[in-house]
Write a protein that holds these residues in place. Structure first.
Motif, PDB file in Angstrom:
ATOM      1  N   ALA A 208       0.830  -1.205   0.000  1.00  0.00           N
ATOM      2  CA  ALA A 208       0.000   0.000   0.000  1.00  0.00           C
ATOM      3  C   ALA A 208       0.862   1.251   0.000  1.00  0.00           C
ATOM      4  CB  ALA A 208      -0.930  -0.017   1.216  1.00  0.00           C
ATOM      5  N   CYS A 209       1.968   1.229   0.744  1.00  0.00           N
ATOM      6  CA  CYS A 209       2.854   2.393   0.799  1.00  0.00           C
ATOM      7  C   CYS A 209       3.528   2.620  -0.550  1.00  0.00           C
ATOM      8  CB  CYS A 209       3.890   2.189   1.906  1.00  0.00           C
ATOM      9  SG  CYS A 209       5.098   3.526   2.047  1.00  0.00           S
ATOM     10  N   LEU A 210       3.953   1.541  -1.218  1.00  0.00           N
ATOM     11  CA  LEU A 210       4.661   1.673  -2.487  1.00  0.00           C
ATOM     12  C   LEU A 210       3.784   2.253  -3.593  1.00  0.00           C
ATOM     13  CD1 LEU A 210       6.663  -1.676  -2.535  1.00  0.00           C
ATOM     14  CD2 LEU A 210       7.630   0.607  -2.391  1.00  0.00           C
ATOM     15  N   THR A 211       2.463   2.107  -3.471  1.00  0.00           N
ATOM     16  CA  THR A 211       1.576   2.565  -4.536  1.00  0.00           C
ATOM     17  C   THR A 211       0.753   3.780  -4.146  1.00  0.00           C
ATOM     18  OG1 THR A 211      -0.073   0.924  -3.792  1.00  0.00           O
ATOM     19  CG2 THR A 211       1.405   0.289  -5.584  1.00  0.00           C
ATOM     20  N   GLN A 212       1.052   4.402  -3.011  1.00  0.00           N
ATOM     21  CA  GLN A 212       0.363   5.631  -2.662  1.00  0.00           C
ATOM     22  C   GLN A 212       1.126   6.820  -3.257  1.00  0.00           C
ATOM     23  OE1 GLN A 212       0.314   6.101   1.578  1.00  0.00           O
ATOM     24  NE2 GLN A 212       2.538   6.244   1.760  1.00  0.00           N
ATOM     25  N   ASN A 213       0.509   7.990  -3.191  1.00  0.00           N
ATOM     26  CA  ASN A 213       1.115   9.199  -3.771  1.00  0.00           C
ATOM     27  C   ASN A 213       1.535   8.970  -5.226  1.00  0.00           C
ATOM     28  OD1 ASN A 213       0.883  10.531  -1.275  1.00  0.00           O
ATOM     29  ND2 ASN A 213       2.844   9.675  -0.599  1.00  0.00           N
ATOM     30  N   ARG A 214       0.626   8.380  -5.995  1.00  0.00           N
ATOM     31  CA  ARG A 214       0.969   7.991  -7.361  1.00  0.00           C
ATOM     32  C   ARG A 214       1.361   9.181  -8.223  1.00  0.00           C
ATOM     33  NH1 ARG A 214      -3.946   3.601  -8.362  1.00  0.00           N
ATOM     34  NH2 ARG A 214      -3.506   2.346  -6.516  1.00  0.00           N
ATOM     35  N   GLU A 215       0.878  10.367  -7.842  1.00  0.00           N
ATOM     36  CA  GLU A 215       1.195  11.542  -8.643  1.00  0.00           C
ATOM     37  C   GLU A 215       2.677  11.871  -8.622  1.00  0.00           C
ATOM     38  OE1 GLU A 215       0.225  12.740  -4.448  1.00  0.00           O
ATOM     39  OE2 GLU A 215      -0.643  11.439  -5.969  1.00  0.00           O
ATOM     40  N   ARG A 216       3.438  11.309  -7.663  1.00  0.00           N
ATOM     41  CA  ARG A 216       4.867  11.639  -7.559  1.00  0.00           C
ATOM     42  C   ARG A 216       5.759  10.529  -8.098  1.00  0.00           C
ATOM     43  NH1 ARG A 216       4.003  13.110  -1.381  1.00  0.00           N
ATOM     44  NH2 ARG A 216       2.970  15.115  -1.574  1.00  0.00           N
ATOM     45  N   MET A 217       5.168   9.459  -8.602  1.00  0.00           N
ATOM     46  CA  MET A 217       5.950   8.260  -8.861  1.00  0.00           C
ATOM     47  C   MET A 217       6.522   8.176 -10.273  1.00  0.00           C
ATOM     48  SD  MET A 217       3.436   5.618  -6.896  1.00  0.00           S
ATOM     49  CE  MET A 217       4.102   4.213  -7.759  1.00  0.00           C
ATOM     50  N   VAL A 218       5.819   8.699 -11.273  1.00  0.00           N
ATOM     51  CA  VAL A 218       6.236   8.482 -12.661  1.00  0.00           C
ATOM     52  C   VAL A 218       7.357   9.443 -13.024  1.00  0.00           C
ATOM     53  CG1 VAL A 218       5.459   8.358 -15.039  1.00  0.00           C
ATOM     54  CG2 VAL A 218       3.882   7.784 -13.201  1.00  0.00           C
ATOM     55  N   LEU A 219       8.455   8.903 -13.495  1.00  0.00           N
ATOM     56  CA  LEU A 219       9.581   9.724 -13.928  1.00  0.00           C
ATOM     57  C   LEU A 219       9.415  10.063 -15.407  1.00  0.00           C
ATOM     58  CD1 LEU A 219      12.511   7.801 -12.210  1.00  0.00           C
ATOM     59  CD2 LEU A 219      11.323   9.830 -11.385  1.00  0.00           C
ATOM     60  N   GLN A 220       9.899  11.257 -15.778  1.00  0.00           N
ATOM     61  CA  GLN A 220       9.802  11.674 -17.169  1.00  0.00           C
ATOM     62  C   GLN A 220      10.830  10.911 -18.001  1.00  0.00           C
ATOM     63  OE1 GLN A 220       8.151  14.684 -18.456  1.00  0.00           O
ATOM     64  NE2 GLN A 220       7.244  15.496 -16.603  1.00  0.00           N
ATOM     65  N   ILE A 221      10.419  10.534 -19.199  1.00  0.00           N
ATOM     66  CA  ILE A 221      11.325   9.857 -20.133  1.00  0.00           C
ATOM     67  C   ILE A 221      11.232  10.554 -21.478  1.00  0.00           C
ATOM     68  CG2 ILE A 221      11.823   7.721 -21.357  1.00  0.00           C
ATOM     69  CD1 ILE A 221      10.822   6.163 -19.032  1.00  0.00           C
ATOM     70  N   ASN A 222      12.357  11.176 -21.904  1.00  0.00           N
ATOM     71  CA  ASN A 222      12.431  11.822 -23.225  1.00  0.00           C
ATOM     72  C   ASN A 222      11.326  12.851 -23.438  1.00  0.00           C
ATOM     73  OD1 ASN A 222      14.626  10.203 -23.860  1.00  0.00           O
ATOM     74  ND2 ASN A 222      13.314   8.577 -24.676  1.00  0.00           N
ATOM     75  N   ARG A 223      11.049  13.687 -22.421  1.00  0.00           N
ATOM     76  CA  ARG A 223      10.018  14.710 -22.549  1.00  0.00           C
ATOM     77  C   ARG A 223      10.689  16.036 -22.880  1.00  0.00           C
ATOM     78  NH1 ARG A 223       5.105  14.912 -20.082  1.00  0.00           N
ATOM     79  NH2 ARG A 223       5.224  12.664 -20.150  1.00  0.00           N
ATOM     80  N   GLY A 224      10.165  16.756 -23.852  1.00  0.00           N
ATOM     81  CA  GLY A 224      10.747  18.029 -24.239  1.00  0.00           C
ATOM     82  C   GLY A 224      10.067  19.194 -23.552  1.00  0.00           C
ATOM     83  N   ALA A 225      10.271  20.415 -24.072  1.00  0.00           N
ATOM     84  CA  ALA A 225       9.642  21.597 -23.510  1.00  0.00           C
ATOM     85  C   ALA A 225       8.139  21.547 -23.761  1.00  0.00           C
ATOM     86  CB  ALA A 225      10.238  22.848 -24.137  1.00  0.00           C
ATOM     87  N   THR A 226       7.348  22.215 -22.923  1.00  0.00           N
ATOM     88  CA  THR A 226       5.901  22.162 -23.036  1.00  0.00           C
ATOM     89  C   THR A 226       5.394  23.259 -23.953  1.00  0.00           C
ATOM     90  OG1 THR A 226       5.610  23.602 -21.151  1.00  0.00           O
ATOM     91  CG2 THR A 226       5.747  21.265 -20.695  1.00  0.00           C
ATOM     92  N   LEU A 227       4.128  23.122 -24.352  1.00  0.00           N
ATOM     93  CA  LEU A 227       3.537  24.081 -25.267  1.00  0.00           C
ATOM     94  C   LEU A 227       3.446  25.463 -24.651  1.00  0.00           C
ATOM     95  CD1 LEU A 227       1.985  24.761 -27.875  1.00  0.00           C
ATOM     96  CD2 LEU A 227      -0.089  23.999 -26.724  1.00  0.00           C
ATOM     97  N   THR A 228       3.109  25.532 -23.363  1.00  0.00           N
ATOM     98  CA  THR A 228       2.981  26.827 -22.707  1.00  0.00           C
ATOM     99  C   THR A 228       4.286  27.601 -22.803  1.00  0.00           C
ATOM    100  OG1 THR A 228       1.387  25.885 -21.182  1.00  0.00           O
ATOM    101  CG2 THR A 228       2.370  27.967 -20.561  1.00  0.00           C
ATOM    102  N   GLU A 229       5.430  26.888 -22.628  1.00  0.00           N
ATOM    103  CA  GLU A 229       6.717  27.568 -22.735  1.00  0.00           C
ATOM    104  C   GLU A 229       6.923  28.098 -24.157  1.00  0.00           C
ATOM    105  OE1 GLU A 229       9.284  24.478 -21.560  1.00  0.00           O
ATOM    106  OE2 GLU A 229       8.211  24.204 -19.688  1.00  0.00           O
ATOM    107  N   THR A 230       6.486  27.311 -25.134  1.00  0.00           N
ATOM    108  CA  THR A 230       6.642  27.746 -26.519  1.00  0.00           C
ATOM    109  C   THR A 230       5.798  28.984 -26.807  1.00  0.00           C
ATOM    110  OG1 THR A 230       7.012  25.450 -27.147  1.00  0.00           O
ATOM    111  CG2 THR A 230       6.453  26.987 -28.906  1.00  0.00           C
ATOM    112  N   LEU A 231       4.561  28.981 -26.306  1.00  0.00           N
ATOM    113  CA  LEU A 231       3.654  30.084 -26.599  1.00  0.00           C
ATOM    114  C   LEU A 231       4.056  31.361 -25.876  1.00  0.00           C
ATOM    115  CD1 LEU A 231       0.243  28.202 -26.507  1.00  0.00           C
ATOM    116  CD2 LEU A 231       1.527  28.904 -28.508  1.00  0.00           C
ATOM    117  N   THR A 232       4.517  31.232 -24.654  1.00  0.00           N
ATOM    118  CA  THR A 232       4.851  32.421 -23.873  1.00  0.00           C
ATOM    119  C   THR A 232       6.270  32.887 -24.109  1.00  0.00           C
ATOM    120  OG1 THR A 232       5.569  31.080 -22.014  1.00  0.00           O
ATOM    121  CG2 THR A 232       3.259  31.763 -22.040  1.00  0.00           C
ATOM    122  N   GLY A 233       7.125  32.027 -24.642  1.00  0.00           N
ATOM    123  CA  GLY A 233       8.510  32.411 -24.875  1.00  0.00           C
ATOM    124  C   GLY A 233       9.329  32.444 -23.607  1.00  0.00           C
TER     125      GLY A 233
END
Length: 794
Positions: A208-233
């Motif tokens: 139960a402890c290993l699978t709680q706080n799921r929002e913090r568990m996934v690591l980014q893999i090969n993710r680039g800059a986001t659209l908001t950064e592109t639009l706002t500069g």
């Protein structure tokens, strides 16, 4: 510049702020939406969307929404295609299906040439839903292009998370005791952040402890800059710092921070009084694609339009795989597995198919061993062992399989097969009485299953071994308690019915006599060689030497032998006869070296610094305070003193030492056989040098025996001894009284007063002295007596 960055940061936070309000889009995607049945046909092959990592122009898409029969809200299933961020697609690139009409509920469309991205919508049927969606997409194609790509990537992230949670649940049910061992491997395989603290909890709470706080568990893999950064500069570092704040969503669902910020921009641009866009993650399992929502759809204005990501259009590039095994792997192992890095999508999706290890032999033959990705092992596991006993040499072994519609070849791996008949021992004679390494040379080191030793009585003992290379193995033979005789080494291999049998012969090590070194005038010398524990005695002329201390080293043994009287032979070579314990005798060369230097103390003089306000102490000749100045003289024997002579002064435990030499002028020659030196013990050996100080003379590389020089003793400072005029105990007052062990009024200590251990006071109570002196025993010199004069005592 700082004010500009601050204003830009506040602007971005305000842009993302709606995500954290009560009306905002959630980043959790914890609501299960409808499912779609989507297939992709390319040529003669049709696959479910869950097995297709990328689409291509000309592919035929078939989609159907699996809505319940009593579905009251009518949805249009719309599929469109984008051709770039700055090139709006034509209207005829959008097709729709009316999901509430059985004959029109299925949508079939061919991907047009020039399309770069597919996108699907489930839009409420209100009379103008289709046109509103098409107008919105054609008006801002770049926004929808990037949002679809982010949604697709987030769907892959969600697939990794769900695979991890399912793996932990299965493990908790089947083998909870293995959670601590397997969960780190599972997390590393899928790119999941593991909370190691959970493994310290009681076993029943770990899953139960290993699978709680799921929002913090996934690591980014090969993710680039986001659209908001592109639009706002915004500069990337500023945007990333904002993304790390709670206002921007960090700590809620980290992989979807960029996605949430993009959608905030998207919804701000396209939300109308009639429609709002609701993102959906598409999780493929089997023949269906499940939609995960971050907010419940609205069926009143503004109505929700579900945005469904599709795979990208273009080449299907599988992830770059890297074998983790450093050495060879054995093809004959029944539990053969290939440790692989970079395979998270192989574990979490169905994109890969028909995986195998393709083996090519030198005669041109090919064998495929089916593989299955297993994230709990972090490896591709052979699923159908079959007959894996190739006799030919393997020329190549490579991962092979299908990635979507296309074949792919992964990295090559180093493998071996069994070649038991090739193993030979580097030597067949081994020596008992000690642990001995034995090198085996042959082929197929990775295929060795176990190595055993069978003694003459038939008893088996398992051995440890280490593969140095594919053709070189070192086996450790535990022969400390083994008797001489015949031994058998059994080398068992995976896939071989019988072990390789290697006969050995265990022998008792013969003694090796290298030489005997003795200095003229000494009683003891050193015999060097091997197995010197078998030596009974050594004889030079009439002098008989018996064994003493035996030292073993990597290069051989060193045995000290001593006689009752010093040898009288002159320096040079002599013949010694060694008698062994079993009665055998052997001659060995004896070297009688020149006599070692020797010297005795002739006189000492101690200059003690005055101690303010303290009564005088009379010290024995061999006691020196740490801060005193000691001058001493030595008389040399056997040749006197020369320019190469020196003396070494050291503490009894050897922790501090100093060398005084004639060449440096610290040892002064007086005539031919006397030397004088002056030292300050505390400055020479350090403040911690307390106790016996030794010296030994040396000449070149030859040193004499250690002899006592003086004893360094810490002294108290007794300021006064006060006695009452009409009887009663006296008071001794002073500093550093803790160095005193006992006090008495006579030198024989007939009536001692013992100072308690750990005493740190400045005064002591003691009976009235009978004379004009007190006598002290000190902790640093318990056998010596120090006299304290009581001159002018009150």
């Amino acid at each position: 510049m700082a004010r500009f960055i601050l204003r830009l940061s506040l602007s971005l936070i305000m842009c993302v702020a709606p995500l954290t309000s009560t009306q905002a889009q959630s980043t959790m995607f914890d609501l299960t939406g409808p499912t779609l049945t989507v297939t992709v046909t390319r040529g003669e092959t049709t696959l479910p969307l869950a097995q297709v990592p990328a689409l291509q122009p000309g592919d035929k898409l078939t989609l159907r929404a699996n809505l319940p029969e009593d579905q009251s809200a009518r949805y249009l299933l719309i599929v469109g295609f984008l051709r770039g961020a700055t090139n709006p697609p034509p209207k005829d690139w959008f097709v729709e299906a009316e999901t509430w009409k059985p004959k029109k509920s299925t949508l079939s469309v061919e991907i047009p040439e020039g399309a770069e991205q597919a996108i699907a919508f489930l839009a409420p049927e209100t009379g103008g839903g289709r046109n509103a969606v098409i107008s919105g997409v054609r008006g801002k194609p770049g926004v929808f292009l990037r949002a679809t790509q982010d949604l697709y990537q987030a769907s892959l992230d969600r697939a990794r998370l769900e695979t991890f949670i399912a793996g932990i649940a299965a493990l908790d049910e089947a083998a909870p005791e293995r959670l601590g061992q397997v969960s780190p491997v599972l997390a590393n395989s899928l790119g999941i952040k593991l909370d190691a603290e959970c493994l310290k909890h009681p076993r029943a709470q770990q899953a139960a402890c290993l699978t709680q706080n799921r929002e913090r568990m996934v690591l980014q893999i090969n993710r680039g800059a986001t659209l908001t950064e592109t639009l706002t500069g915004a500069p990337a570092d500023v945007a990333y710092r904002i993304a790390a704040t709670r206002e921007a969503g960090a700590g809620y669902y980290s992989p979807y921070i960029g996605l949430a910020r993009d959608l905030a921009k998207l919804f701000g641009a396209f939300r109308t009084a009639q429609y709002q866009y609701l993102p959906a993650l598409a999780i493929g399992r089997g023949d269906e694609t499940r939609l995960q929502l971050n907010e419940a759809p609205s069926f009143q204005n503004p109505r929700s339009v579900l945005v469904v990501p599709m795979p990208p259009i273009g080449p299907a590039m599988p992830p770059v795989l890297r074998p983790r095994a450093k050495g060879m792997m054995c093809l004959n192992r029944p539990d053969l597995e290939l440790p692989i890095e970079g395979a998270a999508l192989f574990y979490a999706t169905s994109y890969a198919g028909d995986l195998s290890l393709r083996i090519r032999t030198e005669d041109g033959g090919t064998t495929d061993l089916p593989l299955s990705p297993d994230p709990a092992r972090g490896a591709f596991v052979v699923t159908a062992p079959g007959d894996r006993k190739p006799t030919e040499r393997v020329s190549e072994a490579m991962l092979h399989g299908r990635w979507g519609f296309d074949d792919f070849e992964g990295p090559s791996v180093h493998v071996q097969t069994v070649a038991p008949a090739s193993w030979k021992a580097e030597q067949t004679n081994v020596v008992v009485g000690r642990e001995q390494p034995l090198v085996l040379r042959g082929e197929g080191a990775a295929c060795i299953e176990k190595v055993e030793l069978r003694d003459a009585a038939g008893a088996l003992r398992g051995l440890t071994w280490k593969a140095n290379s594919a053709q070189d193995v070192t086996v450790t033979l535990p022969l400390e308690d083994m008797a001489p005789g015949s031994l058998t080494l059994l080398v068992s291999h995976y896939g071989a019915e019988n072990p390789t049998v290697l006969p050995l012969k265990a022998l008792r090590e013969a003694s090796r006599l290298d030489g005997f070194l003795l200095h003229a005038g000494d009683k003891a010398g050193v015999l060097s060689g091997a197995r010197l524990d078998q030596v009974a005695h050594l004889q030079i002329g009439e002098a008989r030497f018996t064994p003493g201390h035996l030292a073993r080293a990597k290069g051989g043994d060193r045995l000290e032998l001593a006689s009752e009287a010093p040898i009288t032979a002159q320096p040079g070579e002599a013949q010694a006869r060694v008698t062994m314990r079993d009665g055998r005798t052997a001659n060995v060369r004896a070297t009688i070296a020149t006599a070692r230097p020797s010297a005795v103390v002739v006189d000492r003089n101690v200059s003690m610094p005055a101690v303010p306000d303290a009564l005088a102490l009379e010290l024995p000749e061999d006691i020196v305070p740490p801060a005193a100045r000691l001058t001493f003289s030595l008389r040399y024997a056997k040749g006197g003193i020369g320019a190469q002579d020196a003396i070494e002064i050291a503490t009894a435990d050897g922790t501090a030492s100093h060398r005084l030499s004639v060449a440096d002028g610290e040892l002064q020659r007086i005539g031919t056989d006397v030397a004088v030196a002056t030292i300050e013990p505390q400055a020479l050996l350090g403040a911690g040098a307390v106790g016996e100080i030794r010296f030994r003379p040396s000449r070149g590389d030859v040193s004499g025996d250690w002899q006592p020089l003086v004893r360094i003793v810490r002294l108290p400072a007794v300021e006064r001894v006060a006695c009452p005029s009409e009887g009663g105990d006296c008071r001794l007052e002073g500093r550093d009284l803790f160095v005193i062990a006992a006090i008495a009024d006579d030198a024989l200590f007939a009536r001692p007063v013992t100072v308690p251990d750990g005493f740190v006071g400045t005064s002591l109570s003691l009976p009235r002295p009978q004379g004009d002196s007190l006598y002290l025993r000190l902790h640093d010199a318990p056998e010596s007596v120090v006299r304290l004069r009581l001159a002018d005592r009150p």
